[in-house]
Design an enzyme around this catalytic site. Sequence first.
Site, short mmCIF file in Angstrom:
data_model
loop_
_atom_site.label_atom_id
_atom_site.label_comp_id
_atom_site.label_asym_id
_atom_site.label_seq_id
_atom_site.Cartn_x
_atom_site.Cartn_y
_atom_site.Cartn_z
N HIS A 139 0.80 -1.23 0.00
CA HIS A 139 0.00 0.00 0.00
C HIS A 139 0.83 1.28 0.00
CE1 HIS A 139 0.59 -0.35 4.39
NE2 HIS A 139 0.41 0.97 4.43
N ASP A 140 1.97 1.26 0.66
CA ASP A 140 2.78 2.49 0.75
C ASP A 140 4.01 2.47 -0.15
OD1 ASP A 140 1.46 4.32 2.30
OD2 ASP A 140 2.29 3.61 4.21
N LYS A 193 5.84 5.52 -1.50
CA LYS A 193 6.72 6.39 -0.71
C LYS A 193 8.16 6.38 -1.23
CE LYS A 193 4.25 6.62 3.70
NZ LYS A 193 4.17 6.11 5.07
N HIS A 207 2.42 9.97 -2.87
CA HIS A 207 2.80 8.56 -2.75
C HIS A 207 1.65 7.61 -3.10
CE1 HIS A 207 0.79 8.35 1.24
NE2 HIS A 207 0.87 7.03 1.12
N ASP A 219 -4.38 0.75 8.36
CA ASP A 219 -3.19 1.59 8.21
C ASP A 219 -3.15 2.69 9.28
OD1 ASP A 219 -0.85 2.53 6.93
OD2 ASP A 219 -2.02 4.04 5.81
P1 C2E Z 1 1.73 7.03 8.09
O1 C2E Z 1 2.64 7.51 9.14
O2 C2E Z 1 1.77 5.59 7.73
O3 C2E Z 1 0.26 7.41 8.45
C1 C2E Z 1 -0.83 6.92 7.75
C2 C2E Z 1 -2.10 7.65 8.10
O4 C2E Z 1 -2.38 7.47 9.46
C3 C2E Z 1 -2.04 9.13 7.89
O5 C2E Z 1 -2.29 9.49 6.57
C4 C2E Z 1 -3.15 9.60 8.82
O6 C2E Z 1 -4.38 9.44 8.20
C5 C2E Z 1 -3.05 8.61 9.97
N1 C2E Z 1 -2.28 9.18 11.09
C6 C2E Z 1 -0.98 9.01 11.34
N2 C2E Z 1 -0.64 9.65 12.47
C7 C2E Z 1 -1.76 10.22 12.93
C8 C2E Z 1 -2.06 11.02 14.07
O7 C2E Z 1 -1.20 11.35 14.90
N3 C2E Z 1 -3.37 11.47 14.23
C9 C2E Z 1 -4.31 11.14 13.34
N4 C2E Z 1 -5.57 11.58 13.53
N5 C2E Z 1 -4.08 10.39 12.24
C10 C2E Z 1 -2.80 9.96 12.05
P2 C2E Z 1 -1.78 10.89 6.01
O8 C2E Z 1 -2.06 11.96 6.98
O9 C2E Z 1 -2.33 11.03 4.64
O10 C2E Z 1 -0.23 10.71 5.94
C11 C2E Z 1 0.40 9.90 5.00
C12 C2E Z 1 1.83 9.76 5.33
O11 C2E Z 1 2.48 11.04 5.36
C13 C2E Z 1 2.09 9.19 6.74
O12 C2E Z 1 2.03 7.80 6.72
C14 C2E Z 1 3.48 9.74 7.04
O13 C2E Z 1 4.48 8.97 6.39
C15 C2E Z 1 3.47 11.10 6.38
N6 C2E Z 1 3.10 12.13 7.34
C16 C2E Z 1 1.87 12.60 7.64
N7 C2E Z 1 1.95 13.61 8.56
C17 C2E Z 1 3.28 13.77 8.84
C18 C2E Z 1 4.02 14.65 9.70
O14 C2E Z 1 3.47 15.50 10.40
N8 C2E Z 1 5.36 14.55 9.71
C19 C2E Z 1 6.00 13.62 8.95
N9 C2E Z 1 7.36 13.55 9.02
N10 C2E Z 1 5.34 12.76 8.11
C20 C2E Z 1 4.01 12.85 8.07
FE FE Z 2 0.02 5.70 2.80
FE FE Z 3 0.96 2.76 5.85
#
Ligand code: C2E
Ligand code: FE
Ligand code: FE
Length: 424
Positions: A285-286, A289, A314, A374
């Site tokens: 799925h990812d 990236k 991504h 996820d």
């Molecule tokens: P990921 O870390 O695998 O997170 C996948 C999804 O989990 C995120 O999609 C979001 O919908 C949810 N998620 C993750 N952490 C939180 C959280 O603390 N609170 C809530 N409510 N939901 C959360 P999203 O937002 O589309 O992000 C996709 C990817 O982008 C993430 O995959 C991560 O790799 C990156 N990302 C998103 N926000 C940040 C950030 O603030 N800093 C960094 N360094 N990367 C980020």
């Molecule tokens: Fe993703």
């Molecule tokens: Fe993921």
Amino acid sequence: MTMYFGVLILTELILLGLILHIVSYKGLTKSQKSWYIITFAAIMFCALAEYAVHCGYYDYKWAVPLTILTVVQFSVAPLLSVLFAGALGLKSQALSAILVFGLNLVIEASSAPFGSIFYFDKDGYHRGILFIAYQILYLLSLAYLIISMCVVGRKFKHRDVITIIMIPVIIVAGIIPMTVAKIHITYLSIAMCAALCYIYYNDLVQQDIKAALVKEKETVTRIQEHTILGLSNLIENRDMETGEHITRTSAYVKRLALCARENNVYKDIIDDTFVSRLYSLSPMHDIGKIIVSDRILRKPGRLTPEEYEEMKKHAEAGGRIVREVLSGITDEDYVSFAADIATYHHEHWDGTGYPKGLMNNEIPLSARIMAIADVYDALVSKRCYKEPMSKEDALYEIEIESGTHFDPNLVEIALKHPEIFDEN
Ligand code: C2E
Ligand code: FE
Ligand code: FE
Ligand code: SIN
Ligand code: SIN
């Protein structure tokens, strides 16, 4: 005699049918085809020759040609089993065939002038005092056929012992009326056995081909799953400390799908193929990236809006990459299934997700299931940008996003069955 004629026609037709089948059949080697055709043609000849000798329109002036015909017939009949062994794929039968035929011919031809095995007089055909010699040759040949079938049977691990037993039974059932009551069904029974042997052997071969195909398909599937996992782990390790996110999320999606089906939610879509595809393809799925730079992917804090826009690419990239990687090596359904998960796992139920902004059922079910697994795993894990949450808090987050981010039908299942998210 009319009955005998009927039996002859039937026998010849059965054998003709077999020969016609073999000629057009694709599942045999050239040499096997030749052996079968020779065998069946030899039986046709013997049946015809026997009829010519016993048919009743006998005239003493035909004694010499009929004697020659009978000599050949008596030489060929015990040879049938050798021919058959050749057809069953036993090697070096050609030499034995020539030897047995030569030996028989010598015995029959040298005894013919003395009428010791058979003779013709004004009344027609008679058995000679040494007819038993022919019968012994015939029985030896039957024994040889049974041994050959056992050898072939061994090669196929004796999967079909019944057929091997039935062949001598049918042959004996054909010989007894002949010997006891001069009812000429011997070659009919031999033709039946020929058909049975042919079916027996082909069936075993086909079974083996099928088993080999299944095994090969399993190997290919294993290679495919290994490649998918390896590739996904590679990407995941760039992002996180371990590839355990992949192992956990594929367990979650599988359990969530099975649980939904048990509770009659989307049970028409969630068949066994769906579950196994979901399980084996969710690790990708990812994969998109890979196009995201390390600076953004590993950024310890929050992303700027520009960085987040970069990050969002991504999803679409993942779909593209999955198509590029899988197209051509597997079927289109499978490729699309994988691409859907990668492309749409960030879509939201209310249409506010990315990349397309799809809504409700427009989002493939696989991606809706993936989204819950996820996010749940992202919430309870430590990321470079966030601290882990407790299981209860994570489920609560999912609950409040039901109907906005997530498919409410699936959230209901997830909340009713939190064991879906047990580790291992
Ligand atoms: P990921 O870390 O695998 O997170 C996948 C999804 O989990 C995120 O999609 C979001 O919908 C949810 N998620 C993750 N952490 C939180 C959280 O603390 N609170 C809530 N409510 N939901 C959360 P999203 O937002 O589309 O992000 C996709 C990817 O982008 C993430 O995959 C991560 O790799 C990156 N990302 C998103 N926000 C940040 C950030 O603030 N800093 C960094 N360094 N990367 C980020
Ligand atoms: Fe993703
Ligand atoms: Fe993921
Ligand atoms: C045969 O013609 O094959 C057999 C004749 C006999 O049994 O006497
Ligand atoms: C046959 O040759 O068809 C039968 C031989 C026998 O009568 O024993």
